[in-house]
Every structure is written in C-alpha cells, then in structure tokens.
Design an enzyme around this catalytic site. Structure first.
Site, short mmCIF file in Angstrom:
data_model
loop_
_atom_site.label_atom_id
_atom_site.label_comp_id
_atom_site.label_asym_id
_atom_site.label_seq_id
_atom_site.Cartn_x
_atom_site.Cartn_y
_atom_site.Cartn_z
N SER A 73 0.86 -1.20 0.04
CA SER A 73 0.08 0.07 -0.22
C SER A 73 0.81 0.94 -0.05
CB SER A 73 -0.85 0.06 1.18
OG SER A 73 -1.48 1.16 1.36
N TYR A 123 -1.58 -0.52 10.37
CA TYR A 123 -1.85 -1.00 9.00
C TYR A 123 -0.86 -0.48 8.25
CZ TYR A 123 -3.78 -0.90 4.27
OH TYR A 123 -3.64 -1.12 2.86
#
Length: 275
Positions: free
Chosen positions: A170, A183
């Site tokens: 990501s 995350y």
C-alpha cells in the site's frame, strides 16, 4: 517503478489488451493463485488473468462469492477456475489448498498475495484486536502464502518459465496516515519483506514485486470499528477521482505479462491528482 493506472495501453506490441476483452492470451499456459479473491482487487485481477488465458485458483474466506466469481469467469472467458474457501491465517488450510491446486490445475507459477485488511483508528482509541487481525492477515498470512507456493515458483523458474510472486502492499508503507499506524506498519513490513525476497529469489529466476495502490475504491476499510476514521476514509476517497480495483488489476496483469527477463519490482498505482 512507479506508474499511474491505467496501464493497459502499454501492453507488449502486437497483442490486444486482455483487460479490454480482446483476443490476447498473454498468460496462456500459466497457473495463477490469487488470495483475497472474493472481491475488490483480487476479484478484478482474477478477471484480468482469466481474460489473458491463465488458469486461476481463487482463494478467499467467502465461498459463495468465490463460486459466483468462478461461474462468471468460466462463462465470460472459458477459463479453468478453482474456487477454494481458505483463510490465509490458517497455515494448515493453505497447505491443503496448495495440494488441491497442484492436483487439479497443475503447479502454480504465478501467485498474487492480495488478502488484506485495513482497520484504522487513533492509536489511543484503537481496538487492539484489530491490530492482531491486521498483523495476522496482512503479514503472517502473506508470509504463509509465499512460503506454501515458493517451491512451485522456483521449479517453474528452473524450468525456464516465468515465475511471479506479487505482494499487495500500500502507499501507506511509504506515506504517513496518522490514524492508520498499525496498518501502515504491516504494509511497510510487506514492502521491506518483498525487497529482501527479490534479492534472494531474483537471481534464481523468480520475479518478486510489491504493488502499492492508493485510494482505490474497494470494500477495504468498510468493516473498521472506529466510525470517525471510517467516515474520514470515505471523505478522502470522494475528494479526488479515485482509482478502481480494475485499474490496479490492469497494472498487476501488465507486470506479470512482460518478458521473463523483466521484473517491474515496485509498482505504485495512484490517482493522477495525487501526482
């Protein structure tokens, strides 16, 4: 390498784009495994791979969605597809799934470790069970996926065939989002893991890459418990012309269809407005 989707126009010369439903069979003869295939980027990638001629194993937790997707791929692309309900955090189930794939489809030479969860909250307010879930799925599950199929990939490379391990990371691995500390940490770990695997497996013929999307419109994040962070995510996505799961799938498909001598090592797919 950094690119903006859509990359379909940059497919190799003398071939039609598989993402446009054309006759190109750029992945014909390849056996692909996609985790997190029941929706979002995983499902979109399955469509692209099947259109490009690959045989595809669909792994995910939601069996009904996997069965529906498999039926669609068979109908639209005449693809050979195997749906398997598997939780990537269950190493024994992954091992069983790998044996089933080998027996049914053949040995995989293309693995997309896509399964992931994004659960944000301010550090002091977060439900720590969500931290455990992200670490288990985004990191341990990805590790288990790569480990269970690595022998297949090495054997494909030794036989002179393309072999790909694609890890979904990501933009959060590189960019700070204050309400997504854990995350971001899991995705930074994925990116660094991928770089190290590339150093060890690349000389042996296995192409290892990370794909880093930003602001893709998928169901990712829809189940986070912290309401304010969930609302903020919706605002971020709607503030710009966001990319789609299909855009990311186009990029992944391009990266695995290039000649075996080429590895697009790191692929960042972002909305044009982000620069």
């Amino acid at each position: 390498m950094t690119t903006n989707a859509n990359v379909a126009d940059n497919l190799p010369n003398n071939s039609s784009s598989p993402v446009a439903g054309g006759p190109a069979r750029l992945l014909a003869g390849r056996v692909a495994v996609i985790t997190g295939a029941s929706a979002g980027i995983g499902a979109a990638t399955a469509h692209r791979f099947a259109a490009a001629g690959a045989t595809v194993a669909l792994l995910g937790r939601r069996s009904r969605l996997l069965e529906d997707l498999a039926a669609t791929l068979r109908k639209e692309h005449s693809a050979k597809v195997l749906p398997l309900a598997v939780d990537v955090t269950d190493a024994a189930a992954l091992t069983t799934a790998a044996s089933t794939i080998r027996a049914t489809l053949g040995r995989p030479d293309l693995v997309v470790a896509n399964a992931g969860v994004m659960l944000g909250a301010p550090f002091e307010e977060a439900d720590t069970a969500e931290w455990d879930q992200m670490i288990d799925v985004n990191l341990r599950g990805l590790l288990a996926t790569g480990r269970v199929f690595i022998t297949d990939l090495l054997d494909a490379a030794e036989a002179g065939r393309p072999a790909d391990l694609v890890n979904l990371s990501s933009i959060a691995a590189e960019v700070i989002f204050s309400d997504y500390p854990v995350y971001g940490a899991t995705k930074a770990a994925v990116t660094q893991l991928t770089r190290n695997l590339r150093a060890s497996l690349g000389p042996r013929g296995v192409r290892v890459r990370s794909v880093d999307p930003a602001f893709a419109v998928t169901e990712l994040g829809a189940d986070m418990a912290h309401e304010a962070t969930r609302t903020g995510l919706d605002r971020m996505r709607s503030a710009i012309t966001a990319i789609t799961a299909e855009d990311v799938a186009d990029a992944i498909t391009y990266s695995v269809a290039v000649p075996a001598r080429v590895n697009i090592a790191e692929l960042t797919v972002v909305p044009t407005q982000l620069g």
